[in-house]
Design an enzyme around this catalytic site. Structure first.
Site, PDB file in Angstrom:
ATOM      1  CB  SER A  49       9.543  33.957  40.275  1.00  0.00           C
ATOM      2  OG  SER A  49       9.065  34.515  39.089  1.00  0.00           O
ATOM      3  CB  ALA A  50       9.924  30.100  35.875  1.00  0.00           C
ATOM      4  CG  HIS A  51      10.243  36.231  35.467  1.00  0.00           C
ATOM      5  ND1 HIS A  51      10.491  37.572  35.319  1.00  0.00           N
ATOM      6  CD2 HIS A  51       9.572  36.117  36.628  1.00  0.00           C
ATOM      7  CE1 HIS A  51       9.966  38.238  36.350  1.00  0.00           C
ATOM      8  NE2 HIS A  51       9.403  37.372  37.145  1.00  0.00           N
ATOM      9  CB  THR A  72      -6.587  24.712  33.749  1.00  0.00           C
ATOM     10  OG1 THR A  72      -7.951  24.322  33.854  1.00  0.00           O
ATOM     11  CG2 THR A  72      -5.861  23.841  32.745  1.00  0.00           C
ATOM     12  CB  CYS A  98      11.088  58.604  41.419  1.00  0.00           C
ATOM     13  SG  CYS A  98      12.787  58.466  40.956  1.00  0.00           S
ATOM     14  CD  GLN A 124      16.132  38.889  42.303  1.00  0.00           C
ATOM     15  OE1 GLN A 124      17.109  38.620  41.596  1.00  0.00           O
ATOM     16  NE2 GLN A 124      15.082  39.521  41.822  1.00  0.00           N
ATOM     17  N   GLY A 135       6.254  34.504  41.559  1.00  0.00           N
ATOM     18  CA  GLY A 135       6.746  34.775  42.909  1.00  0.00           C
ATOM     19  C   GLY A 135       5.736  35.536  43.759  1.00  0.00           C
ATOM     20  CB  THR A 136       3.452  38.352  42.995  1.00  0.00           C
ATOM     21  OG1 THR A 136       4.527  39.173  42.505  1.00  0.00           O
ATOM     22  CG2 THR A 136       2.454  39.216  43.735  1.00  0.00           C
TER      23      THR A 136
END
Ligand code: PLP
Length: 381
Positions: A200-202, A236, A327, A180, A72-73
């Site tokens: 994002s797959a995870h 790749t 934090c 999300q 995702g990033t």
């Protein structure tokens, strides 16, 4: 995994589905490079293009509109950096509660003098003000707008269809971080005129370190090198993970009704447990069922009631949850999302995010909330 943990951090990462792992296994073991023209390479290239076709079909896109990334990033970075580059955009209008993958990219682009950026006003749930967006679009019609679908910390859903319609009306481009919600089966780009999405797959039971960008029109590559991904992303391809991601997404879309029901039932249970065991808790974000992600609940306990070790109490009880304050990871700063909602820093420091998925049960929520209750009764326990 450590023994006897109760995992309530699905928004951070959902566990890899064992079926997905089995689908990936032959591609982890396979020899060859998908760019090679010999038989071994062709075998991998076929799998790669089938995965792209599967994802495109699920989203109502054309296969050439899907570009695989490392997650995702990278997808957010690619969309923002290369949309402004390709289309000579000089203004970004953004939601201040975006993920850091978006916010830090925008900050960097401003710092480099490439763009000016304007935050869109939000309400106390973190939902953007459409009137303010329209005012900004009147002044900056050629802007790139970046507003996520669901917030990863508080779950608030954004009015993504209205945003897309406004962008279309004024000629702006719309990037939506759908990380999300992708596993909820809600995204169809043929019914929603969004220009870019990041996934994002995870977050939907696929492997970590792989994702994709959908882009309605070609944009330049973020990563230079070989001609992979039709020149849109060099390097790749992570073939086993891409195949696993496509399978995981297909499964998510097939099970979307059952999943929504499962998540929503748990959310109702979490809210009712919170009300009976922790009536002093204050919910961050939109508490209404239709207003937020069904698998995310974020709340804080008033500073006079709670110490700042709530996550430690949970961890000692075997519950994996998130504090939305950075934090918890040592930086000492409250979450930018909660700050943007106007929460005082001492309250934001005590925020807890519980997020659940297929492996979660009511007893997990009970353990988490009862542990928090206990820590209020004996704060140094
Ligand atoms: N965007 C949102 C909304 C997220 O929740 C996350 C991950 O938590 C990301 C982007 C980044 O995705 P990845 O972990 O695949 O880099």
């Amino acid at each position: 995994m450590p023994p006897r943990i109760v995992y309530l951090d699905y928004a951070a990462s959902a566990p890899l589905d064992p079926e997905v792992l089995e689908v990936m296994r032959p591609y982890l073991e396979a020899v060859g490079n998908p760019s090679s023209t010999h038989a071994a390479g062709r075998f991998l290239r076929t799998a790669l293009e089938e995965a792209r076709q599967t994802i495109a079909d699920l989203l109502g896109a054309a296969p050439g509109e899907i570009v695989f990334t490392s997650g995702g990033t990278e997808a957010d970075n690619h969309a923002l950096r290369k949309a402004i580059d390709t289309f000579n955009i000089s203004t970004i209008l953004f939601n201040p509660t975006e993920h850091h993958a978006v916010l830090h990219t925008i900050e960097d682009l401003v710092h480099q003098g490439k763009i000016e950026a304007h935050p869109i006003a939000i309400d106390t749930y973190g939902r953007i003000n459409l009137n303010h967006l329209e005012e900004l679009l009147k002044k900056h019609p050629k802007a790139l707008v970046s507003v996520m679908y669901a917030n990863n910390e508080i779950g608030t859903l954004q009015p993504v269809r209205e945003i897309a319609a406004l962008c279309q009306q004024y000629g702006a481009l719309y990037h939506c971080d759908t990380v999300q919600v992708m596993g909820l089966g809600w995204v169809r780009v043929d019914e929603w005129p969004v220009d870019f999405i990041a996934a994002s797959a995870h977050k939907f039971y696929g492997p970590k370190g792989v994702g994709f960008i959908y882009r309605r029109r070609p944009i330049k590559s973020l990563i230079t090198g070989g001609a992979q991904e039709r020149g849109q992303r060099a390097g790749t391809e992570n073939i086993a993970s891409i195949v696993g991601m496509a399978f995981a997404l297909q499964k998510a879309y097939k099970q979307k009704h059952a999943y929504l029901k499962h998540l929503s039932t748990l959310k109702a249970e979490a809210l009712s447990l919170l009300q009976s065991l922790l009536p002093e808790a204050r919910i961050n974000g939109d508490p209404s069922p239709g207003g937020s992600h069904p698998g995310i609940l974020n709340f804080y306990l008033p500073p006079e009631k709670a110490d700042d070790l709530l996550l430690v109490h949970l961890d000692l009880a075997g519950v994996c949850a998130s504090g939305t304050s950075a934090c918890a990871s040592g930086s000492g700063h409250p979450s930018h999302v909660l700050e943007a909602l106007g929460l005082p820093a001492e309250a934001a420091m005590r925020a807890i995010r519980l997020s659940w998925g297929w492996g979660s049960e009511k007893t997990h929520l009970e353990l988490a909330i009862q542990t928090l209750r206990q820590s209020l009764l004996s704060p140094t326990a």
